[in-house]
Design a protein around this motif. Structure first.
Motif, PDB file in Angstrom:
ATOM      1  N   LEU A 213      94.903  95.944 101.765  1.00 60.31           N
ATOM      2  CA  LEU A 213      93.494  96.215 102.055  1.00 60.31           C
ATOM      3  C   LEU A 213      93.186  97.704 101.988  1.00 60.31           C
ATOM      4  CD1 LEU A 213      90.684  95.296 102.929  1.00 60.31           C
ATOM      5  CD2 LEU A 213      91.476  95.344 105.309  1.00 60.31           C
ATOM      6  N   ASN A 214      94.026  98.526 102.612  1.00 62.19           N
ATOM      7  CA  ASN A 214      93.760  99.967 102.597  1.00 62.19           C
ATOM      8  C   ASN A 214      93.864 100.553 101.188  1.00 62.19           C
ATOM      9  OD1 ASN A 214      93.211 100.121 105.335  1.00 62.19           O
ATOM     10  ND2 ASN A 214      95.360 100.492 105.873  1.00 62.19           N
ATOM     11  N   GLN A 215      94.796 100.042 100.396  1.00 61.98           N
ATOM     12  CA  GLN A 215      94.896 100.499  99.008  1.00 61.98           C
ATOM     13  C   GLN A 215      93.623 100.168  98.233  1.00 61.98           C
ATOM     14  OE1 GLN A 215      98.487  99.052  97.063  1.00 61.98           O
ATOM     15  NE2 GLN A 215      99.577  99.031  99.013  1.00 61.98           N
ATOM     16  N   LEU A 216      93.076  98.982  98.490  1.00 61.62           N
ATOM     17  CA  LEU A 216      91.866  98.571  97.794  1.00 61.62           C
ATOM     18  C   LEU A 216      90.675  99.426  98.224  1.00 61.62           C
ATOM     19  CD1 LEU A 216      91.405  96.349  95.680  1.00 61.62           C
ATOM     20  CD2 LEU A 216      90.558  94.890  97.524  1.00 61.62           C
ATOM     21  N   ARG A 217      90.602  99.746  99.514  1.00 63.68           N
ATOM     22  CA  ARG A 217      89.531 100.629  99.994  1.00 63.68           C
ATOM     23  C   ARG A 217      89.629 102.003  99.329  1.00 63.68           C
ATOM     24  NH1 ARG A 217      90.225  98.854 106.348  1.00 63.68           N
ATOM     25  NH2 ARG A 217      88.620  97.206 106.374  1.00 63.68           N
ATOM     26  N   ALA A 218      90.849 102.515  99.232  1.00 61.89           N
ATOM     27  CA  ALA A 218      91.042 103.817  98.601  1.00 61.89           C
ATOM     28  C   ALA A 218      90.667 103.766  97.122  1.00 61.89           C
ATOM     29  CB  ALA A 218      92.494 104.264  98.767  1.00 61.89           C
ATOM     30  N   ARG A 219      90.991 102.664  96.478  1.00 63.82           N
ATOM     31  CA  ARG A 219      90.674 102.527  95.047  1.00 63.82           C
ATOM     32  C   ARG A 219      89.156 102.496  94.834  1.00 63.82           C
ATOM     33  NH1 ARG A 219      94.173  98.975  90.943  1.00 63.82           N
ATOM     34  NH2 ARG A 219      92.840  99.077  89.096  1.00 63.82           N
ATOM     35  N   ALA A 220      88.439 101.804  95.721  1.00 65.46           N
ATOM     36  CA  ALA A 220      86.976 101.767  95.616  1.00 65.46           C
ATOM     37  C   ALA A 220      86.385 103.157  95.854  1.00 65.46           C
ATOM     38  CB  ALA A 220      86.408 100.763  96.615  1.00 65.46           C
ATOM     39  N   ALA A 221      86.944 103.880  96.825  1.00 69.44           N
ATOM     40  CA  ALA A 221      86.454 105.234  97.106  1.00 69.44           C
ATOM     41  C   ALA A 221      86.710 106.160  95.917  1.00 69.44           C
ATOM     42  CB  ALA A 221      87.118 105.772  98.364  1.00 69.44           C
ATOM     43  N   ASP A 222      87.901 106.055  95.319  1.00 75.43           N
ATOM     44  CA  ASP A 222      88.233 106.900  94.173  1.00 75.43           C
ATOM     45  C   ASP A 222      87.314 106.620  92.982  1.00 75.43           C
ATOM     46  OD1 ASP A 222      90.272 108.039  95.620  1.00 75.43           O
ATOM     47  OD2 ASP A 222      91.865 106.815  94.725  1.00 75.43           O
ATOM     48  N   ALA A 223      86.859 105.357  92.876  1.00 70.35           N
ATOM     49  CA  ALA A 223      85.971 104.989  91.766  1.00 70.35           C
ATOM     50  C   ALA A 223      84.518 105.342  92.059  1.00 70.35           C
ATOM     51  CB  ALA A 223      86.094 103.498  91.483  1.00 70.35           C
ATOM     52  N   GLY A 224      84.249 105.841  93.265  1.00 64.94           N
ATOM     53  CA  GLY A 224      82.903 106.238  93.626  1.00 64.94           C
ATOM     54  C   GLY A 224      81.972 105.093  93.966  1.00 64.94           C
ATOM     55  N   VAL A 225      82.539 103.935  94.355  1.00 70.06           N
ATOM     56  CA  VAL A 225      81.696 102.767  94.658  1.00 70.06           C
ATOM     57  C   VAL A 225      81.908 102.272  96.082  1.00 70.06           C
ATOM     58  CG1 VAL A 225      81.486 101.992  92.266  1.00 70.06           C
ATOM     59  CG2 VAL A 225      83.433 101.221  93.652  1.00 70.06           C
ATOM     60  N   ALA A 226      82.377 103.136  96.963  1.00 70.72           N
ATOM     61  CA  ALA A 226      82.622 102.706  98.344  1.00 70.72           C
ATOM     62  C   ALA A 226      81.361 102.174  99.000  1.00 70.72           C
ATOM     63  CB  ALA A 226      83.198 103.868  99.155  1.00 70.72           C
ATOM     64  N   ASP A 227      80.195 102.710  98.601  1.00 69.85           N
ATOM     65  CA  ASP A 227      78.951 102.253  99.204  1.00 69.85           C
ATOM     66  C   ASP A 227      78.484 100.914  98.645  1.00 69.85           C
ATOM     67  OD1 ASP A 227      78.484 103.307  96.702  1.00 69.85           O
ATOM     68  OD2 ASP A 227      76.491 104.088  97.201  1.00 69.85           O
ATOM     69  N   ALA A 228      79.081 100.460  97.539  1.00 69.03           N
ATOM     70  CA  ALA A 228      78.686  99.192  96.925  1.00 69.03           C
ATOM     71  C   ALA A 228      79.736  98.099  97.103  1.00 69.03           C
ATOM     72  CB  ALA A 228      78.412  99.385  95.434  1.00 69.03           C
ATOM     73  N   VAL A 229      80.880  98.439  97.694  1.00 67.51           N
ATOM     74  CA  VAL A 229      81.972  97.483  97.878  1.00 67.51           C
ATOM     75  C   VAL A 229      82.242  97.332  99.368  1.00 67.51           C
ATOM     76  CG1 VAL A 229      84.385  96.961  97.379  1.00 67.51           C
ATOM     77  CG2 VAL A 229      82.975  98.105  95.654  1.00 67.51           C
ATOM     78  N   TRP A 230      82.101  96.113  99.845  1.00 66.53           N
ATOM     79  CA  TRP A 230      82.281  95.817 101.273  1.00 66.53           C
ATOM     80  C   TRP A 230      83.650  95.207 101.479  1.00 66.53           C
ATOM     81  CZ3 TRP A 230      80.255  91.142 104.392  1.00 66.53           C
ATOM     82  CH2 TRP A 230      80.328  91.415 105.770  1.00 66.53           C
TER      83      TRP A 230
END
Length: 385
Positions: free
Chosen positions: A237-254
Motif C-alpha cells: 500500500l505505501n509503495q502504491l501511495r508513493a508511486r501515485a505521488a511520484d506521478a503527480g496524481v496523489a490528489d486524484a488517487v484515493w
C-alpha cells in the motif's frame, strides 16, 4: 454429545480480504443447529474484522507463526485441536495445506482443503516445491476443492487430485447488501474507476495505476473528473501511495486502506477494475456486479468465469496497462453504456452466485463427509431445504 459438530477453519490470518469475508459469511449464515465454528489463525486476527462474526460462541485462536518454517506451529496447532476436538478441519490455501497430518494425529476425522487463489510469487501454480508439498498432502484430506473451474482443472491435472476427491464450490454474494445506486450520476460528478481487495503484488495495482495515467492522457478533457479508488490494505500500500505521488496524481488517487463501508463506496464508482495476475473466483468482482457496475478484469484464473466478456464487462490480458486503459475508456465516456452493462452483471449474479447457494454447498460437503466418516452423525437440513 448433543452439540452440533465443530468445524475449525484454519487460515493464515483473519483480516480484511475476500477469502476471509466469505469464510465469515458462511459462519454467520450456516444454520446454528448444523455446525459450530472456530477459527485458528496461523498468525493473527484483526479485531475489527473479527467483529464481523455475528454467530455466538465462535472461538478465535492465534498461533503467532513466525515467517518461514516453524515446527513449533505444528505443535501449537496439535494442542489447539486436541483441546477443541473438532469434527472437521477446513484448511485454506497453500499457507495451511501442510497441517493435514497434524489434524490426523490430533484425531480430527474429517479434513477439507480449499484452493481459493495463489500469490504473486507463483500466479500459475508452477512452483515445483509448493506443488510437491500439495501433492504430498492430498492423502491427508478427504476433499480438496477449488472455488473456480480453472483452479479445479489445475488441482486435477497438476496436483493429481482425483475427480472423486475434488469438487467446485463457487463463491456467493449478498445481493441485498450490494445493490445498485439510486439514479444516475449528477452532471459533472467525478468519474470513479475503483477496485477493492488486498493491496498485494498478485493484484498488480501498479498496472491499474499505469492504466489510469494513460487514460488521463487519452482523455484530457476529463482529467479533472477522473478519479481512481483502490480500497484495501496490504504489504504494498505505501509503495502504491508513493508511486501515485511520484506521478503527480496523489490528489486524484484515493488509497484509504481498509474500509468497513465497501457497499456504500461501490455505489460511487462508474466502473470496477481488476488487474490481478492470478485469481480464484473473485468475490470483489461479484460484489461490483451485484452493485450493477461493469467490470473490466484480466483474463486469469476464475475472472473469465465471472465476467461475460462484452456482456457484463470486458476481459483484457494481464500486466497490460494499455489494454486495461482502452477497456475502461468506453465506460468512462458513456455513463448510460456503463449502466446497461452493469445491469446485465447484476442479473448474472442473481442467477448464478447467490449467497444461499454457496452456504448450502459447503454445508452439503460437510454433511456428506461427516456421514461417511462419523456414521453416528445425522446430517442437519441444509439452508436451502
Amino acid at each position: 454429545m448433543d452439540q452440533p459438530p465443530l468445524v475449525v477453519h484454519l487460515t493464515h490470518a483473519l483480516s480484511f480480504g475476500g477469502l476471509e469475508s466469505l469464510l465469515v459469511e458462511r459462519i454467520n449464515r450456516m444454520p446454528a443447529g448444523a455446525y459450530r465454528h472456530a477459527v485458528i489463525c496461523l498468525t493473527r486476527s484483526n479485531p475489527d474484522f473479527a467483529r464481523k462474526i455475528r454467530r455466538e460462541g465462535v472461538q478465535i485462536v492465534e498461533l503467532h507463526k513466525p515467517a518461514g518454517l516453524a515446527l513449533s506451529t505444528h505443535a501449537a496447532l496439535y494442542r489447539a485441536l486436541r483441546r477443541l476436538r473438532p469434527t472437521v478441519l477446513h484448511a485454506y490455501n497453500l499457507a495451511a495445506v501442510e497441517y493435514g497430518p497434524v489434524a490426523l494425529l490430533a484425531g480430527v476425522p474429517v479434513r477439507v482443503h480449499g484452493s481459493h487463489g495463489r500469490d504473486a510469487a507463483d500466479p500459475h501454480g508452477l512452483n515445483p516445491k509448493h506443488n510437491a508439498l500439495r501433492r504430498a498432502m492430498v492423502p491427508f484430506y478427504d476433499c480438496c476443492y477449488a472455488n473456480s473451474g480453472a483452479m479445479l482443472d489445475w488441482l486435477r491435472a497438476t496436483i493429481k487430485v482425483s475427480d472423486e476427491k475434488s469438487c467446485l464450490l463457487s463463491n456467493g454474494i449478498d445481493a441485498d447488501r450490494f445493490r445498485a445506486k439510486d439514479g444516475p450520476d449528477e452532471e459533472g460528478a467525478p468519474i470513479v474507476i475503483g477496485t477493492v481487495g488486498r493491496v498485494e503484488q498478485v493484484k498488480n495495482h501498479a498496472a491499474l495505476l499505469d492504466a489510469f495515467l494513460l487514460l488521463r492522457e487519452r482523455q484530457p478533457q476529463l482529467r479533472e473528473r477522473l478519479r481512481l479508488a483502490i480500497i484495501g490494505d496490504g504489504p504494498v500500500l505505501n509503495q502504491l501511495r508513493a508511486r501515485a505521488a511520484d506521478a503527480g496524481v496523489a490528489d486524484a488517487v484515493w488509497l484509504p486502506g481498509t474500509r468497513t463501508d465497501v457497499a456504500d463506496i461501490l455505489r460511487t464508482f462508474r466502473v470496477f477494475a481488476m488487474s490481478s495476475i492470478a485469481e480464484g473466483t473473485p468475490g470483489a468482482a461479484l460484489e461490483a456486479m451485484a452493485t450493477a457496475l461493469p467490470v473490466v478484469g484480466t483474463r486469469v484464473g476464475g475472472i473469465p468465469e465471472v465476467i461475460e466478456d462484452g456482456v457484463t464487462g470486458t476481459l483484457v490480458p494481464p500486466s497490460d496497462p494499455a489494454a486495461l486503459a482502452a477497456a475502461l475508456e468506453p465506460f468512462v465516456l458513456d455513463a448510460a453504456h456503463a449502466a446497461r452493462v452493469g445491469t446485465a452483471g447484476r442479473e448474472r449474479v442473481l442467477r448464478k452466485y447467490s449467497m444461499g447457494a454457496m452456504v448450502a454447498a459447503y454445508q452439503s460437503l460437510y454433511d456428506t463427509l461427516c456421514e461417511r466418516k462419523t456414521p453416528l452423525r445425522k446430517p442437519a437440513k441444509s439452508c436451502v431445504e
